[in-house]
Design a protein around this motif. Structure first.
Motif, PDB file in Angstrom:
ATOM      1  N   ASP A 146       0.842  -1.202   0.000  1.00 47.18           N
ATOM      2  CA  ASP A 146       0.000   0.000   0.000  1.00 47.18           C
ATOM      3  C   ASP A 146       0.878   1.254   0.000  1.00 47.18           C
ATOM      4  O   ASP A 146       1.696   1.427   0.897  1.00 47.18           O
ATOM      5  CB  ASP A 146      -0.890  -0.041   1.270  1.00 47.18           C
ATOM      6  N   PRO A 147       0.719   2.114  -1.015  1.00 48.38           N
ATOM      7  CA  PRO A 147       1.571   3.307  -1.073  1.00 48.38           C
ATOM      8  C   PRO A 147       1.115   4.405  -0.108  1.00 48.38           C
ATOM      9  O   PRO A 147       1.835   5.370   0.109  1.00 48.38           O
ATOM     10  CB  PRO A 147       1.431   3.768  -2.528  1.00 48.38           C
ATOM     11  N   ALA A 148      -0.092   4.284   0.465  1.00 52.45           N
ATOM     12  CA  ALA A 148      -0.652   5.369   1.278  1.00 52.45           C
ATOM     13  C   ALA A 148      -0.199   5.282   2.727  1.00 52.45           C
ATOM     14  O   ALA A 148      -1.005   5.250   3.638  1.00 52.45           O
ATOM     15  CB  ALA A 148      -2.176   5.339   1.194  1.00 52.45           C
ATOM     16  N   THR A 149       1.126   5.176   2.933  1.00 55.31           N
ATOM     17  CA  THR A 149       1.591   5.138   4.312  1.00 55.31           C
ATOM     18  C   THR A 149       2.920   5.858   4.435  1.00 55.31           C
ATOM     19  O   THR A 149       3.754   5.783   3.539  1.00 55.31           O
ATOM     20  CB  THR A 149       1.728   3.681   4.824  1.00 55.31           C
ATOM     21  N   ALA A 150       3.088   6.568   5.540  1.00 54.26           N
ATOM     22  CA  ALA A 150       4.354   7.260   5.780  1.00 54.26           C
ATOM     23  C   ALA A 150       5.286   6.350   6.574  1.00 54.26           C
ATOM     24  O   ALA A 150       6.436   6.681   6.810  1.00 54.26           O
ATOM     25  CB  ALA A 150       4.094   8.553   6.548  1.00 54.26           C
ATOM     26  N   GLN A 151       4.799   5.202   7.002  1.00 51.79           N
ATOM     27  CA  GLN A 151       5.589   4.255   7.789  1.00 51.79           C
ATOM     28  C   GLN A 151       6.041   3.110   6.881  1.00 51.79           C
ATOM     29  O   GLN A 151       5.658   3.044   5.733  1.00 51.79           O
ATOM     30  CB  GLN A 151       4.742   3.687   8.935  1.00 51.79           C
ATOM     31  N   ARG A 152       6.818   2.180   7.448  1.00 48.55           N
ATOM     32  CA  ARG A 152       7.213   1.003   6.674  1.00 48.55           C
ATOM     33  C   ARG A 152       6.080  -0.012   6.622  1.00 48.55           C
ATOM     34  O   ARG A 152       6.153  -1.004   5.923  1.00 48.55           O
ATOM     35  CB  ARG A 152       8.431   0.323   7.316  1.00 48.55           C
ATOM     36  N   ILE A 153       5.059   0.181   7.452  1.00 49.53           N
ATOM     37  CA  ILE A 153       3.935  -0.761   7.490  1.00 49.53           C
ATOM     38  C   ILE A 153       2.651   0.051   7.623  1.00 49.53           C
ATOM     39  O   ILE A 153       2.625   1.062   8.336  1.00 49.53           O
ATOM     40  CB  ILE A 153       4.125  -1.756   8.665  1.00 49.53           C
ATOM     41  N   CYS A 154       1.595  -0.379   6.920  1.00 50.49           N
ATOM     42  CA  CYS A 154       0.341   0.379   6.992  1.00 50.49           C
ATOM     43  C   CYS A 154      -0.434  -0.011   8.252  1.00 50.49           C
ATOM     44  O   CYS A 154      -0.158  -1.034   8.872  1.00 50.49           O
ATOM     45  CB  CYS A 154      -0.501   0.144   5.732  1.00 50.49           C
ATOM     46  N   ARG A 155      -1.396   0.793   8.594  1.00 53.83           N
ATOM     47  CA  ARG A 155      -2.160   0.600   9.829  1.00 53.83           C
ATOM     48  C   ARG A 155      -2.844  -0.771   9.849  1.00 53.83           C
ATOM     49  O   ARG A 155      -2.816  -1.484  10.847  1.00 53.83           O
ATOM     50  CB  ARG A 155      -3.172   1.752   9.956  1.00 53.83           C
ATOM     51  N   SER A 156      -3.413  -1.145   8.699  1.00 50.51           N
ATOM     52  CA  SER A 156      -4.181  -2.378   8.674  1.00 50.51           C
ATOM     53  C   SER A 156      -3.264  -3.611   8.830  1.00 50.51           C
ATOM     54  O   SER A 156      -3.579  -4.535   9.589  1.00 50.51           O
ATOM     55  CB  SER A 156      -5.012  -2.392   7.385  1.00 50.51           C
ATOM     56  N   CYS A 157      -2.096  -3.621   8.159  1.00 50.70           N
ATOM     57  CA  CYS A 157      -1.164  -4.747   8.321  1.00 50.70           C
ATOM     58  C   CYS A 157      -0.621  -4.793   9.751  1.00 50.70           C
ATOM     59  O   CYS A 157      -0.417  -5.866  10.319  1.00 50.70           O
ATOM     60  CB  CYS A 157       0.006  -4.623   7.346  1.00 50.70           C
ATOM     61  N   ARG A 158      -0.407  -3.626  10.318  1.00 49.28           N
ATOM     62  CA  ARG A 158       0.120  -3.549  11.679  1.00 49.28           C
ATOM     63  C   ARG A 158      -0.883  -4.137  12.684  1.00 49.28           C
ATOM     64  O   ARG A 158      -0.518  -4.882  13.585  1.00 49.28           O
ATOM     65  CB  ARG A 158       0.358  -2.078  11.968  1.00 49.28           C
ATOM     66  N   ASP A 159      -2.172  -3.803  12.474  1.00 45.05           N
ATOM     67  CA  ASP A 159      -3.209  -4.323  13.373  1.00 45.05           C
ATOM     68  C   ASP A 159      -3.360  -5.835  13.244  1.00 45.05           C
ATOM     69  O   ASP A 159      -3.839  -6.490  14.163  1.00 45.05           O
ATOM     70  CB  ASP A 159      -4.554  -3.642  13.073  1.00 45.05           C
ATOM     71  N   ASP A 160      -2.975  -6.380  12.062  1.00 45.41           N
ATOM     72  CA  ASP A 160      -3.122  -7.822  11.834  1.00 45.41           C
ATOM     73  C   ASP A 160      -1.934  -8.639  12.315  1.00 45.41           C
ATOM     74  O   ASP A 160      -1.955  -9.872  12.234  1.00 45.41           O
ATOM     75  CB  ASP A 160      -3.292  -8.091  10.321  1.00 45.41           C
ATOM     76  N   LEU A 161      -0.872  -7.993  12.796  1.00 44.64           N
ATOM     77  CA  LEU A 161       0.304  -8.760  13.249  1.00 44.64           C
ATOM     78  C   LEU A 161      -0.097  -9.681  14.405  1.00 44.64           C
ATOM     79  O   LEU A 161      -0.944  -9.305  15.227  1.00 44.64           O
ATOM     80  CB  LEU A 161       1.429  -7.806  13.693  1.00 44.64           C
ATOM     81  N   PRO A 162       0.497 -10.894  14.457  1.00 48.44           N
ATOM     82  CA  PRO A 162       0.080 -11.875  15.480  1.00 48.44           C
ATOM     83  C   PRO A 162       0.616 -11.526  16.867  1.00 48.44           C
ATOM     84  O   PRO A 162       1.689 -11.965  17.265  1.00 48.44           O
ATOM     85  CB  PRO A 162       0.704 -13.179  14.957  1.00 48.44           C
TER      86      PRO A 162
END
Ligand SMILES: [Zn+2]
Ligand SMILES: [Zn+2]
Length: 237
Positions: free
Chosen positions: A28-44
């Motif tokens: 996802d290009p719409a992130t200023a971080q190395r990981i987007c909010r949605s992927c971050r929330d899905d981390l185990p």
């Protein structure tokens, strides 16, 4: 002029390889971080860790797991924010065995952020000690993954990083292929610490599996004067 611009191009491409300006997981290009909010929330997340060894347990508890009760570990506690499963295992593998440092930076940033929250309400160690590689293995790999993870944590938490006093004095076969008892034998006498160790320190490693490496280092640090050894890892297997 030509040289300057070519060097600038090379710099850009290196930066892009480390962090292409997109989420490293979903692109996802719409992130200023190395990981987007949605992927971050899905981390185990390791939601219910054993208070000693951080083994994932079925419900929140202040009681140590059966293994820790039977055989109390020589370290005070393990802090490991994620479970060693997808996508954390994949990120660690790409970082450690394929030298993809961008994944390492992402994991280090996430670990540092987690530790900053954890330590807001508890006393912080006086020293951070990345688990050392044997010099021969470090030359072969080109970097020590534990040091790359520990450095941003030390910076974020304002705790000194110590890389010269804890040594791996004996090369040991990769632990992965060994059973628990063989791992312990394999590591005996593998580490040394030079001088007196502060009372409260943290060891940093990438993954906590059987804990035999952390246990062996904790024993060495206790002999050097430590009283409270924490273990910080990205993931708990
Ligand atoms: Zn994403
Ligand atoms: Zn436990």
């Amino acid at each position: 002029m030509l040289f300057t611009s070519r060097r600038a191009d090379q710099r850009t491409s290196l930066l892009q390889r480390l962090w292409p300006g997109r989420c490293l997981l979903c692109g996802d290009p719409a992130t200023a971080q190395r990981i987007c909010r949605s992927c971050r929330d899905d981390l185990p997340r390791n939601h219910c860790p054993c208070p000693l060894c951080a083994r994932p347990l079925p419900a929140p508890t202040t009681t140590a797991c059966a293994d820790c009760q039977r055989r109390p570990p020589p370290f005070a506690r393990v802090r490991a924010p994620w479970i060693y499963t997808l996508p954390i295992d994949h990120l660690l593998h790409r970082f450690k065995y394929h030298g993809q440092l961008g994944y390492g930076y992402l994991l280090a940033e996430l670990l540092a952020e987690y530790l900053a929250g954890e330590l807001a309400n508890s006393s912080a160690p006086g020293l951070i000690l990345p688990v050392p590689l044997h010099p021969a293995r470090q030359r072969w790999r080109g970097f020590n993954q534990a040091l790359e993870l520990a450095r941003p944590c030390a910076g974020r938490l304002g705790i000194p990083l110590e890389t010269r006093r804890l040594h791996r004095v004996r090369a040991t076969p990769e632990q992965v292929q060994l059973k628990a008892s063989a791992r312990r034998r394999n590591l005996r006498g593998a580490f040394s610490f030079a001088g007196h160790c502060p009372a409260h320190v943290a060891i940093v490693d990438d993954v906590f599996t059987t804990g035999s490496t952390a246990a062996e280092i904790a024993r060495v640090l206790h002999r050097a004067g430590a009283r409270h050894v924490e273990v910080w890892c990205v993931a708990r297997a």
